[in-house]
Design a protein around this motif. Structure first.
Motif, PDB file in Angstrom:
ATOM      1  N   ALA A  61      55.985 -37.013  -4.576  1.00  0.00           N
ATOM      2  CA  ALA A  61      55.427 -37.927  -4.502  1.00  0.00           C
ATOM      3  C   ALA A  61      55.973 -38.935  -3.096  1.00  0.00           C
ATOM      4  O   ALA A  61      55.453 -38.484  -1.832  1.00  0.00           O
ATOM      5  CB  ALA A  61      56.140 -38.986  -5.448  1.00  0.00           C
ATOM      6  N   ALA A  62      57.228 -38.041  -2.623  1.00  0.00           N
ATOM      7  CA  ALA A  62      58.087 -38.278  -1.068  1.00  0.00           C
ATOM      8  C   ALA A  62      57.053 -37.619  -0.147  1.00  0.00           C
ATOM      9  O   ALA A  62      57.344 -38.769   1.416  1.00  0.00           O
ATOM     10  CB  ALA A  62      59.767 -38.017  -1.355  1.00  0.00           C
ATOM     11  N   LEU A  63      56.668 -37.234  -0.661  1.00  0.00           N
ATOM     12  CA  LEU A  63      55.642 -36.273   1.171  1.00  0.00           C
ATOM     13  C   LEU A  63      55.094 -37.020   1.444  1.00  0.00           C
ATOM     14  O   LEU A  63      54.683 -36.528   2.621  1.00  0.00           O
ATOM     15  CB  LEU A  63      54.742 -34.765   0.536  1.00  0.00           C
ATOM     16  N   ALA A  64      54.725 -38.105   0.766  1.00  0.00           N
ATOM     17  CA  ALA A  64      53.531 -39.244   1.298  1.00  0.00           C
ATOM     18  C   ALA A  64      54.169 -40.079   2.526  1.00  0.00           C
ATOM     19  O   ALA A  64      53.389 -40.828   3.320  1.00  0.00           O
ATOM     20  CB  ALA A  64      53.161 -39.862   0.029  1.00  0.00           C
ATOM     21  N   ASP A  65      55.474 -39.930   2.056  1.00  0.00           N
ATOM     22  CA  ASP A  65      55.845 -41.169   3.128  1.00  0.00           C
ATOM     23  C   ASP A  65      56.098 -41.700   4.432  1.00  0.00           C
ATOM     24  O   ASP A  65      55.625 -42.062   5.012  1.00  0.00           O
ATOM     25  CB  ASP A  65      57.707 -40.999   2.650  1.00  0.00           C
ATOM     26  N   PRO A  66      55.923 -40.356   4.860  1.00  0.00           N
ATOM     27  CA  PRO A  66      55.551 -39.855   6.748  1.00  0.00           C
ATOM     28  C   PRO A  66      54.284 -40.609   7.253  1.00  0.00           C
ATOM     29  O   PRO A  66      53.682 -41.558   7.649  1.00  0.00           O
ATOM     30  CB  PRO A  66      55.955 -38.234   6.811  1.00  0.00           C
ATOM     31  N   ASP A  74      47.562 -43.370  15.183  1.00  0.00           N
ATOM     32  CA  ASP A  74      47.241 -42.248  15.648  1.00  0.00           C
ATOM     33  C   ASP A  74      48.959 -41.060  15.486  1.00  0.00           C
ATOM     34  O   ASP A  74      49.430 -41.876  16.672  1.00  0.00           O
ATOM     35  CB  ASP A  74      46.979 -42.268  17.284  1.00  0.00           C
ATOM     36  N   ILE A  75      48.425 -39.797  14.826  1.00  0.00           N
ATOM     37  CA  ILE A  75      50.245 -38.900  14.449  1.00  0.00           C
ATOM     38  C   ILE A  75      49.891 -38.030  15.877  1.00  0.00           C
ATOM     39  O   ILE A  75      49.833 -37.308  14.989  1.00  0.00           O
ATOM     40  CB  ILE A  75      50.523 -39.054  13.339  1.00  0.00           C
ATOM     41  N   SER A  76      49.005 -38.011  16.327  1.00  0.00           N
ATOM     42  CA  SER A  76      48.481 -36.691  17.289  1.00  0.00           C
ATOM     43  C   SER A  76      50.080 -35.955  17.743  1.00  0.00           C
ATOM     44  O   SER A  76      49.890 -34.728  18.085  1.00  0.00           O
ATOM     45  CB  SER A  76      47.391 -37.150  18.576  1.00  0.00           C
ATOM     46  N   HIS A  77      50.476 -35.983  18.047  1.00  0.00           N
ATOM     47  CA  HIS A  77      51.966 -36.124  18.692  1.00  0.00           C
ATOM     48  C   HIS A  77      52.283 -34.693  17.880  1.00  0.00           C
ATOM     49  O   HIS A  77      53.280 -33.931  17.964  1.00  0.00           O
ATOM     50  CB  HIS A  77      52.892 -37.523  19.169  1.00  0.00           C
ATOM     51  N   TRP A  78      52.430 -34.950  16.540  1.00  0.00           N
ATOM     52  CA  TRP A  78      52.507 -34.198  15.740  1.00  0.00           C
ATOM     53  C   TRP A  78      51.852 -33.094  15.530  1.00  0.00           C
ATOM     54  O   TRP A  78      52.571 -32.182  15.455  1.00  0.00           O
ATOM     55  CB  TRP A  78      52.377 -34.347  14.115  1.00  0.00           C
ATOM     56  N   ARG A  97      61.126 -20.587  14.521  1.00  0.00           N
ATOM     57  CA  ARG A  97      60.103 -21.207  14.169  1.00  0.00           C
ATOM     58  C   ARG A  97      59.859 -21.616  13.499  1.00  0.00           C
ATOM     59  O   ARG A  97      60.027 -21.939  12.234  1.00  0.00           O
ATOM     60  CB  ARG A  97      59.340 -20.572  14.937  1.00  0.00           C
ATOM     61  N   VAL A  98      60.190 -23.308  13.093  1.00  0.00           N
ATOM     62  CA  VAL A  98      60.457 -24.338  11.888  1.00  0.00           C
ATOM     63  C   VAL A  98      58.570 -25.296  12.574  1.00  0.00           C
ATOM     64  O   VAL A  98      58.799 -25.574  13.283  1.00  0.00           O
ATOM     65  CB  VAL A  98      61.252 -25.013  11.287  1.00  0.00           C
ATOM     66  N   PRO A  99      58.725 -25.989  11.583  1.00  0.00           N
ATOM     67  CA  PRO A  99      57.529 -27.351  11.937  1.00  0.00           C
ATOM     68  C   PRO A  99      58.651 -28.320  12.351  1.00  0.00           C
ATOM     69  O   PRO A  99      59.723 -28.699  12.099  1.00  0.00           O
ATOM     70  CB  PRO A  99      57.091 -28.412  10.441  1.00  0.00           C
ATOM     71  N   TYR A 100      57.762 -29.274  13.285  1.00  0.00           N
ATOM     72  CA  TYR A 100      57.952 -30.067  14.230  1.00  0.00           C
ATOM     73  C   TYR A 100      58.337 -31.554  13.704  1.00  0.00           C
ATOM     74  O   TYR A 100      57.144 -31.700  13.061  1.00  0.00           O
ATOM     75  CB  TYR A 100      57.616 -30.517  15.604  1.00  0.00           C
ATOM     76  N   LEU A 101      59.047 -32.632  12.883  1.00  0.00           N
ATOM     77  CA  LEU A 101      58.711 -32.891  11.434  1.00  0.00           C
ATOM     78  C   LEU A 101      59.727 -34.438  12.173  1.00  0.00           C
ATOM     79  O   LEU A 101      60.448 -34.836  11.275  1.00  0.00           O
ATOM     80  CB  LEU A 101      58.899 -32.797  10.461  1.00  0.00           C
ATOM     81  N   PRO A 102      59.132 -35.043  13.482  1.00  0.00           N
ATOM     82  CA  PRO A 102      60.041 -35.937  13.453  1.00  0.00           C
ATOM     83  C   PRO A 102      60.344 -37.304  12.738  1.00  0.00           C
ATOM     84  O   PRO A 102      60.953 -38.311  12.711  1.00  0.00           O
ATOM     85  CB  PRO A 102      58.888 -36.846  14.895  1.00  0.00           C
ATOM     86  N   MET A 103      58.748 -37.700  11.000  1.00  0.00           N
ATOM     87  CA  MET A 103      58.940 -38.697  10.190  1.00  0.00           C
ATOM     88  C   MET A 103      59.391 -37.939   9.142  1.00  0.00           C
ATOM     89  O   MET A 103      59.390 -38.742   7.860  1.00  0.00           O
ATOM     90  CB  MET A 103      57.724 -39.049  10.719  1.00  0.00           C
TER      91      MET A 103
END
Length: 245
Positions: A61-66, A74-78, A97-103
């Motif tokens: 469920a915590a995956l929903a937090d971001p 707008d979260i296009s920068h992700w 190489r890993v995902p960019y996950l700012p949040m």
């Protein structure tokens, strides 16, 4: 964005739909900001992630937090604008190489089609590429215009997307006048012979800009003027027919 709107409109026509994709301004996206009503914008697309959040098992469920923390924005920068996929970076510790996950981590993440460690199996089509979740497009530019009833002289300042057709703008105006379809929409243009100005009917299937009406509000602000005094003015002339509305 024009290509995106055109492609979505073409798809709608193929499916027998008569309407173009809805165009959202930021204020309209912002109201979708709760767990039961969670929308975000990604590369101009407005996406309803509410069912994605609802489908998460309790242990994830915590995956929903971001998404919830950025609901209505707008979260296009992700995401990479060219590929439409999640941005990646090189982890300095592993040089991988890993995902960019700012949040933080969010649903449906994978690397080369494989789920991240301790994550659920991602679906074949992640939410940011799932067309069934798309509710419309974000405007490339907000426009404002005065809508003036020629008969009553009532004025309303309307906010809409620059790429919206005047039919779509008229649909917005129905909130203020339920008989808006019973009016001819016109603008005042100078006569070619310089003798004054005349009303010119607008092509409702085109945007205001495509009708040749300039938006001077940015220039007005730059000159230190009140932009409200330089907004486009659309005049509504009653057709004496209340059958449309």
């Amino acid at each position: 964005l024009r290509r995106l709107v055109g492609a979505m409109a073409g798809a709608a026509e193929t499916e027998g739909a008569s309407t173009r994709p809805r165009v959202f301004v930021p204020e309209e996206l912002a109201v979708h900001n709760s767990r039961d009503n969670c929308w975000v914008a990604v590369n101009h697309k407005v996406i309803d992630v509410t069912p994605v959040i609802a489908s998460l098992p309790a242990e994830h469920a915590a995956l929903a937090d971001p998404l919830l923390d950025n609901a209505g924005t707008d979260i296009s920068h992700w995401f990479d604008e060219e590929t439409g996929e999640v941005r990646t970076r090189i982890d300095p510790a592993t040089l991988q190489r890993v995902p960019y996950l700012p949040m933080g981590r969010f649903p449906h993440l994978s690397i080369d089609g494989k789920p991240l460690s301790n994550g659920p199996e991602p679906p074949e089509v992640p939410w940011w590429r799932d067309d069934s979740l798309v509710r419309g497009v974000m405007t490339r530019k907000m426009m404002r215009a005065w809508i003036v009833n020629v008969l009553t002289e009532q004025r309303h300042r309307l906010v809409f997307g620059a790429e919206e057709t005047l039919e779509q703008v008229r649909d917005r105006f129905l909130e203020y006048n339920s008989h808006a379809k019973s009016y001819t929409w016109k603008v005042l243009v100078p006569n070619e012979d310089g003798s004054g100005s005349s009303f010119k009917p607008l092509d409702m299937a085109k945007s205001l800009e495509d009708n040749g009406v300039e938006d001077n509000q940015d220039e007005a602000w730059e000159l230190g003027l009140d932009a409200d005094d330089y907004l486009p003015v659309i005049h509504l002339s009653f057709n004496d027919d209340l059958t449309e509305g």
